[in-house]
Design a protein around this motif. Sequence first.
Motif, PDB file in Angstrom:
ATOM      1  N   SER A 127      48.661  20.117 -25.269  1.00 28.29           N
ATOM      2  CA  SER A 127      48.559  19.465 -23.644  1.00 28.29           C
ATOM      3  C   SER A 127      47.177  19.484 -23.038  1.00 28.29           C
ATOM      4  O   SER A 127      46.543  20.429 -23.198  1.00 28.29           O
TER       5      SER A 127
ATOM      6  N   ALA B 204      44.734  18.949 -19.993  1.00 27.93           N
ATOM      7  CA  ALA B 204      44.954  19.152 -18.422  1.00 27.93           C
ATOM      8  C   ALA B 204      43.656  18.508 -17.901  1.00 27.93           C
ATOM      9  O   ALA B 204      42.592  18.032 -18.714  1.00 27.93           O
ATOM     10  N   LEU B 205      43.628  18.099 -16.557  1.00 21.72           N
ATOM     11  CA  LEU B 205      42.764  17.257 -15.926  1.00 21.72           C
ATOM     12  C   LEU B 205      42.521  17.723 -14.628  1.00 21.72           C
ATOM     13  O   LEU B 205      43.545  18.023 -14.118  1.00 21.72           O
TER      14      LEU B 205
ATOM     15  N   LYS C 270      42.666  17.313 -10.796  1.00 16.45           N
ATOM     16  CA  LYS C 270      43.327  16.452  -9.878  1.00 16.45           C
ATOM     17  C   LYS C 270      42.173  15.909  -8.790  1.00 16.45           C
ATOM     18  O   LYS C 270      41.113  16.675  -8.704  1.00 16.45           O
TER      19      LYS C 270
ATOM     20  N   TYR D 264      40.908  10.894 -13.258  1.00 18.54           N
ATOM     21  CA  TYR D 264      42.383  10.672 -13.308  1.00 18.54           C
ATOM     22  C   TYR D 264      42.573   9.154 -12.795  1.00 18.54           C
ATOM     23  O   TYR D 264      43.292   8.411 -13.402  1.00 18.54           O
TER      24      TYR D 264
ATOM     25  N   LYS E 158      44.409   6.443 -15.393  1.00 17.37           N
ATOM     26  CA  LYS E 158      45.553   5.524 -14.880  1.00 17.37           C
ATOM     27  C   LYS E 158      45.204   4.071 -15.102  1.00 17.37           C
ATOM     28  O   LYS E 158      46.280   3.328 -15.460  1.00 17.37           O
TER      29      LYS E 158
ATOM     30  N   TYR F 133      48.014   9.696 -19.737  1.00 11.83           N
ATOM     31  CA  TYR F 133      48.845   9.462 -18.383  1.00 11.83           C
ATOM     32  C   TYR F 133      50.242   9.716 -18.402  1.00 11.83           C
ATOM     33  O   TYR F 133      50.614  10.566 -17.132  1.00 11.83           O
TER      34      TYR F 133
ATOM     35  N   GLN G  82      51.922  11.959 -20.111  1.00 16.30           N
ATOM     36  CA  GLN G  82      51.739  13.324 -20.251  1.00 16.30           C
ATOM     37  C   GLN G  82      51.540  14.039 -18.551  1.00 16.30           C
ATOM     38  O   GLN G  82      52.234  15.138 -18.440  1.00 16.30           O
ATOM     39  N   LEU G  83      50.523  13.620 -18.078  1.00 15.61           N
ATOM     40  CA  LEU G  83      50.351  14.195 -16.625  1.00 15.61           C
ATOM     41  C   LEU G  83      51.365  13.637 -15.654  1.00 15.61           C
ATOM     42  O   LEU G  83      51.624  14.715 -14.775  1.00 15.61           O
TER      43      LEU G  83
ATOM     44  N   LEU H  64      49.547  20.025 -15.410  1.00 16.08           N
ATOM     45  CA  LEU H  64      48.280  20.085 -15.990  1.00 16.08           C
ATOM     46  C   LEU H  64      47.221  19.416 -15.157  1.00 16.08           C
ATOM     47  O   LEU H  64      46.066  19.368 -15.516  1.00 16.08           O
ATOM     48  N   LYS H  65      47.462  19.000 -14.020  1.00 13.59           N
ATOM     49  CA  LYS H  65      46.616  18.529 -13.156  1.00 13.59           C
ATOM     50  C   LYS H  65      46.197  19.905 -12.206  1.00 13.59           C
ATOM     51  O   LYS H  65      46.752  20.278 -11.187  1.00 13.59           O
TER      52      LYS H  65
END
Length: 561
Positions: A368, A370-371, A373, A378, A382, A395, A397-398, A404-405
Amino acid sequence: MGRFLYMSSTPAACKTFENLYGYYPDVIISASDTDDGEEISNMMMVIGKRITRNQLTVNNLIVFLPSSSTVLRPPGYRLNYCVLQAKGDGVEFKEVFTFGPTSSVPAEEVVGWWSPGKPEETHIPYRGDLAVPSDFQGNVVRIVILEIMPYITYKKTPEGKLEAEGYVTELCLLLAQELNFTIEWVESPDGEFGVPDDNGTFTGVVGVLQRKEADIAAPPLNINLNRAKEIDFSPPVDYAYVKLLIYRGQGKEDIDWYTYVTGFHWAVWLSVLGIWILMAIGLVVVAERDLQVTVYNYLFAFMGALAQQGTSHEPQCTRGRIVFLSYWLGTLLIFSSYTASLTSQLAVVYTVDPFTTLKEALTTAGYSVALQKGTSYYTNVKNMAKRDEPMRLFYQQLLDKPQLKVQGNAEGIQLIQQGKYAYFQDTVSVNYEIKNNCSFSWLGPPYFPEFACMGYMKNLSYANAISEFIIRATDSGIARKLMRKWMGLRAACDATPLLTLGFSKTVSAFSLLALGMLLGTSVLLVERWVHSGSPFRSRNQRRARREFSLSQIKTLPRDFR
């Protein structure tokens, strides 16, 4: 003079002040000889209000004052304009910055001169000139910040004021010293860099500039089309790219049953086994006959030699000792080679990357990702999801897992230590947080490599002055020195992982010990059971054993009976 300037410049955008709305490349305001400046000042105030409310955009605002006695009062808004005013037998060109309602003293500087008697061509200053005021007269410049090291860190004083430090912060402080202005730090309301909502309103520091609540955004921003519509950008202050960060950790390795086997190739192990057996048989063949000279005894004797241990079973004849000595020397070399090979393997940590690309991380590796936000990353993910398969998976998955954000690097680093998580973030800010900790690793190719810039409020009056200083700071090495001060020099990973040999690597040795104890105990129990009088043993066998013992006693000398 006014007619000449009007005709030789870019034509005025409009001739009726009431219709001055929208975008205009040039606006020229010309006063009459009798104007005392009040009407012009009121006109400038209205222009400033419309620019502040995003009702008007002007690239070049030029004011012509034919009288040297005409004085303009500050318009009460942030404006950048050029004043062409009659001075003696010529015209003086003056660049002016104003700083809003709290400022009563504008920053101004004479940047040109024109006289009818001189052949020099008239030059009307325009946005982009480097000839700008170098003294801001102590006026306040509002700079929005958020926590992102090594660029910016800050704290609040008991009085509620912000005190900031960091790479970009020090750059701003040097800038304030150079241009003589006072910094008012503004805190980002949500701690984000800034992404657009569905209605075009930005979050984070970009939103602060969009609402004109600050003049400059100190956090390094990546440039994209959405942001460029709402704010302007400085020259680059850093270069960054994104990779995938994972946590390898300590004590989480899979059990390695082959730690003590990989020291030799399998062919070498077979050779050692063959020599062990053959030498034991060969020694029995060449040695003198003796009760102790058996293959069983010499298998144990030669195993002791392999383990660098002594033995109580040694051949007494010369030929037997020659064979034994040759085996000792051979086992010495084998033991030394094995020890050196094993030491070299245990001194190096071998790791296998769980994935090499973002797509592998999301699919075959089952990670998984993460990013942070509120970042441009992001927005980029997108936008690219429509045409790029890995970004589409990322995207999606987010969207499926909002947790994850993360809010920042601290939260992202903490998350990846909890399982199969990776953190999609720029390397510069994260490297500062992890401090060359070898438990963390960057994987995958670089994504979104680009320069990072400070942000300006759209059409900021003194943006050119700020940009000129940043260019000089970069060219002179000041920016590099500040970055090195806060980031430090990159060093190799510390040796902590090499000093600890975990149970997962040595489990095979403990298993051999446990197996030996188990087999020894099993043999002991079997022997006790056999010698304790098994019902399968006959009475004659027991009588024979007693008679044999008595016969052994009779053969002893009388003194020992």
